[in-house]
Motif scaffolding. Structure first.
Motif, PDB file in Angstrom:
ATOM      1  N   ARG A 226       4.143  23.688  45.083  1.00  0.00           N
ATOM      2  CA  ARG A 226       4.813  23.686  46.389  1.00  0.00           C
ATOM      3  C   ARG A 226       6.212  24.270  46.329  1.00  0.00           C
ATOM      4  O   ARG A 226       6.757  24.676  47.341  1.00  0.00           O
ATOM      5  CB  ARG A 226       4.901  22.271  46.932  1.00  0.00           C
ATOM      6  N   SER A 227       6.797  24.312  45.160  1.00  0.00           N
ATOM      7  CA  SER A 227       8.179  24.748  45.014  1.00  0.00           C
ATOM      8  C   SER A 227       8.449  26.158  45.540  1.00  0.00           C
ATOM      9  O   SER A 227       9.437  26.368  46.237  1.00  0.00           O
ATOM     10  CB  SER A 227       8.602  24.626  43.552  1.00  0.00           C
ATOM     11  N   PRO A 228       7.605  27.150  45.237  1.00  0.00           N
ATOM     12  CA  PRO A 228       7.883  28.496  45.766  1.00  0.00           C
ATOM     13  C   PRO A 228       7.859  28.552  47.289  1.00  0.00           C
ATOM     14  O   PRO A 228       8.673  29.234  47.900  1.00  0.00           O
ATOM     15  CB  PRO A 228       6.765  29.362  45.180  1.00  0.00           C
ATOM     16  N   LEU A 229       6.939  27.823  47.896  1.00  0.00           N
ATOM     17  CA  LEU A 229       6.861  27.826  49.363  1.00  0.00           C
ATOM     18  C   LEU A 229       8.075  27.179  49.981  1.00  0.00           C
ATOM     19  O   LEU A 229       8.591  27.643  50.986  1.00  0.00           O
ATOM     20  CB  LEU A 229       5.582  27.118  49.806  1.00  0.00           C
ATOM     21  N   THR A 230       8.556  26.115  49.365  1.00  0.00           N
ATOM     22  CA  THR A 230       9.747  25.441  49.862  1.00  0.00           C
ATOM     23  C   THR A 230      10.964  26.346  49.727  1.00  0.00           C
ATOM     24  O   THR A 230      11.792  26.420  50.629  1.00  0.00           O
ATOM     25  CB  THR A 230       9.972  24.131  49.090  1.00  0.00           C
ATOM     26  N   ALA A 231      11.085  27.044  48.600  1.00  0.00           N
ATOM     27  CA  ALA A 231      12.223  27.941  48.380  1.00  0.00           C
ATOM     28  C   ALA A 231      12.256  29.060  49.408  1.00  0.00           C
ATOM     29  O   ALA A 231      13.329  29.514  49.803  1.00  0.00           O
ATOM     30  CB  ALA A 231      12.167  28.511  46.969  1.00  0.00           C
ATOM     31  N   LEU A 232      11.090  29.501  49.853  1.00  0.00           N
ATOM     32  CA  LEU A 232      11.019  30.569  50.840  1.00  0.00           C
ATOM     33  C   LEU A 232      11.096  30.037  52.274  1.00  0.00           C
ATOM     34  O   LEU A 232      11.100  30.811  53.227  1.00  0.00           O
ATOM     35  CB  LEU A 232       9.727  31.378  50.657  1.00  0.00           C
ATOM     36  N   GLY A 233      11.125  28.727  52.440  1.00  0.00           N
ATOM     37  CA  GLY A 233      11.208  28.137  53.762  1.00  0.00           C
ATOM     38  C   GLY A 233       9.895  28.167  54.519  1.00  0.00           C
ATOM     39  O   GLY A 233       9.884  28.195  55.748  1.00  0.00           O
ATOM     40  N   LEU A 234       8.778  28.156  53.792  1.00  0.00           N
ATOM     41  CA  LEU A 234       7.461  28.258  54.436  1.00  0.00           C
ATOM     42  C   LEU A 234       6.765  26.916  54.619  1.00  0.00           C
ATOM     43  O   LEU A 234       5.626  26.880  55.068  1.00  0.00           O
ATOM     44  CB  LEU A 234       6.550  29.191  53.614  1.00  0.00           C
TER      45      LEU A 234
END
Length: 42
Positions: free
Chosen positions: A32-40
Motif C-alpha cells: 500500500r505504501s506506493p499508492l499512499t505516496a502517490l496520493g491514490l
C-alpha cells in the motif's frame, strides 16, 4: 522501466527520504505504501 524508477526516486525525495535504497526496500515490503505516496488512496 527507467522512467518508473525515476518516478519512484522522485516521490521518495519529495517525501524527504535521503537514503533512496532504504526507502525503495521499505516500499517493496508494503504493497500500500506506493499508492499512499502517490496520493491514490483515501
Amino acid at each position: 522501466m527507467a522512467g518508473l524508477r525515476n518516478l519512484a526516486i522522485g516521490v521518495h525525495r519529495r517525501d524527504g527520504h535521503t537514503n533512496i535504497a532504504a526507502a525503495l526496500r521499505h516500499t517493496a515490503r508494503d504493497g500500500r505504501s506506493p499508492l499512499t505516496a502517490l496520493g491514490l488512496t483515501g
